[in-house]
Scaffold this motif. Structure first.
Motif: not given
Length: 557
Positions: A332-355
């Motif tokens: 949601t617009p009021d949530s800050n989401i961060s992910t650490a993945e090995d590797p990132c499989e799909f792009n999730l708009e609104g999430c800060n994804q780290v490989n």
């Protein structure tokens, strides 16, 4: 190409001349030339369809506003749709209904189509524009797709200048394109390109099982491997070390990522490609396979303001899809989401994804530490592999963050044991955990060839059914058909075990109770085990008894 009988019907109504129709009938066999009739000034498609309906005693239905499921449209290969002007619009266990605008196909076409479907076929008549709209929703076959594959990024790789012309000949390019397209059409999850001493083998992983699809000449091996390495931007001159790469393609207008891994073996480099099709990513949790009560417990766990939610299961069991669906629900617009993945499989708009990149020091642990300085609300870490990552994840969960992650364990209660064995203190596990989900993927019975199977009551009881249920239950299996490549299965459905950390479960964790004791208490608190969930899918006719048992073999009831 327009059939002679159809030409006679059109000319007899006076809506088009023989000369006009002859011009249309010169089209290719793989084209539907009749669509051009809609441009003719005197052709009235509804009037024509009603004349045909009366003459051939066929039911006429205008399907312009009809919504036919994609899997129903795809039941018949496109070449047969074009040949017989017949589109599947409804299917049951015994009959399939096909829409056509050309009544002349019914006699001859029904015989071949009945052989294809192995069930009764029924034709209904519709107008050409309705048929054209349905036809537009049918995906192309492999033959249609191989000439339309586009690379999204340029094929530049270190060492490409050393490749000889014959290594990337037109035949090799066509073969590789066909392989990539076939994997996409068959919804394979992986492609295995395997060199051996005497043979060169290609296998696809479809619905969790590896199936051999080709044995090209051994002389093609080096060329095919070179072509794949060039496309994935690997160093083709390096044959002694494993490499990773990525291919981005547009196939039939669909953006597809292939995650590529090369491995030096005794007789050459083995290449494995993992297909990442974002159009197949299911982000709606209600469609993943959760039962209603399980979904309520899971959603309650992920919507708490802080704590840890873990998803567990073997590789390829759908853990990433479950986590992504949870993130989509939380995004949601009021949530800050961060992910650490090995590797990132799909792009999730609104999430800060780290490989994660170990070679530069960017590990799960370092990424988690960095996240905690990024004002996060929700953190997703691909996997808790060791004590360091586990401790940081628990610390984050206890300091006001929601943490999502995965583990490799057999069931939900064993996840608690794994955390304790890593060295995390029991009181920290109790304080941090919200919910644990264990999951597997069962192959679904092919709906096109599904039939009832006689199974003895004693066998059903031995598998886990209650005696009262075993006497009433109907068990199904797929006998095999062209649609499912004679396997009897098409697609997969998830089975789940959702463990809520109740007060009594907390007490057992604090006492270092065994996984078996935790499971017994969780069942008393209302948890359905993997076996229970799998048997429910059997009772619903979604999967076979064999699949249910094999995917919950370690589940002790």
């Amino acid at each position: 190409m327009i059939r002679k009988e159809f030409i006679e019907i059109v000319t007899n109504t006076g809506m088009a001349t023989l000369k006009e129709l002859r011009r249309l009938s010169l089209g290719k066999e793989d084209e539907v030339s009749e669509f051009e009739l809609l441009q003719m000034p005197h052709f009235d498609e509804n009037k024509f369809a009603k004349v045909c309906s009366e003459r051939f005693s066929m039911t006429f239905i205008d399907l312009r506003n009809a919504k036919v499921p994609t899997d129903t449209l795809q039941t018949l290969k496109k070449r047969y749709v074009t040949k017989w002007r017949a589109i599947p619009i409804q299917k049951t266990a015994t009959k399939i209904t096909l829409a056509t605008f050309d009544p002349s196909v019914v006699g001859e076409g029904s015989k071949e189509l009945q052989d294809i479907f192995k069930k009764q076929v029924e034709f209904i008549l519709t107008n050409i524009s309705s048929w054209r709209k349905l036809f537009a929703g049918i995906k192309d076959s492999v033959d249609d797709l191989i000439n339309n594959i586009q690379e999204v990024t340029a094929s530049t790789a270190q060492g490409e200048e050393n490749v000889k012309a014959e290594d990337i000949s037109d035949d090799v390019v066509t073969f590789v394109n066909r392989l990539l397209a076939e994997a996409f059409v068959k919804k394979a999850s992986d492609i295995h390109v395997e060199p051996y001493e005497r043979i060169f083998r290609i296998r696809l992983r479809i619905d969790g099982n590896l199936v051999e699809v080709a044995q090209p000449p051994k002389s093609m091996m080096a060329s095919v491997v070179s072509r794949l390495k060039i496309m994935s931007q690997m160093d083709i001159s390096e044959k002694r070390k494993p490499q990773d790469g990525r291919i981005k393609l547009l196939i039939g207008g669909n953006p597809i990522d292939y995650r590529v891994s090369s491995l030096p073996t005794l007789f050459g480099e083995k290449i494995v490609l993992r297909l990442l099709d974002s159009s197949n990513l299911q982000l709606d949790m209600t469609k993943l396979g959760f039962e209603q009560k399980q979904l309520e417990v899971f959603k309650e766990g992920i919507h708490r303001p802080y704590g840890m939610c873990l998803v567990t299961g073997p590789t390829g069991s759908g853990k990433t899809t479950t986590l992504y669906s949870a993130l989509a629900d939380l995004n949601t617009p009021d949530s800050n989401i961060s992910t650490a993945e090995d590797p990132c499989e799909f792009n999730l708009e609104g999430c800060n994804q780290v490989n994660v990149k170990k070679e530069v020091g960017l590990t799960f642990a370092s990424a988690l530490k960095a996240f905690l300085r990024q004002d996060p609300d929700i953190i997703m870490v691909g996997e808790i592999r060791d004590l360091e990552v586990g401790e940081i994840a628990v610390e984050a969960a206890l300091t006001g963050h929601l943490v999502l992650s995965t583990l490799h364990t057999n069931d939900a209660p064993a996840t608690v044991t794994r955390l304790l064995n890593m060295g995390i203190e029991p009181f920290l596990v109790v304080a941090a955990l919200n919910v644990i989900v264990a999951q597997r993927l069962c192959r679904k019975i092919c709906i096109n060839c599904r039939e009832e199977k006689k199974v003895g009551v004693d066998e059903l009881i031995a598998c886990g059914f209650a005696p009262a249920s075993a006497e009433k239950i109907k068990v199904f299996h797929g006998k095999g058909c062209e649609i499912c490549n004679s396997t009897g299965y098409k697609g997969r459905v998830a089975i789940y075990e959702v463990l809520s950390v109740t007060p009594k479960v907390r007490e057992l964790i604090l006492r270092n109770a065994s996984a078996d004791d935790l499971k017994k208490q969780a069942i008393r608190d209302g948890m359905k085990t993997l076996r229970m969930c799998a048997l429910t899918k059997v009772a619903q006719g979604l999967t076979t008894l064999e699949e249910a048992v094999s995917n919950s073999a370690s589940d002790q009831l």
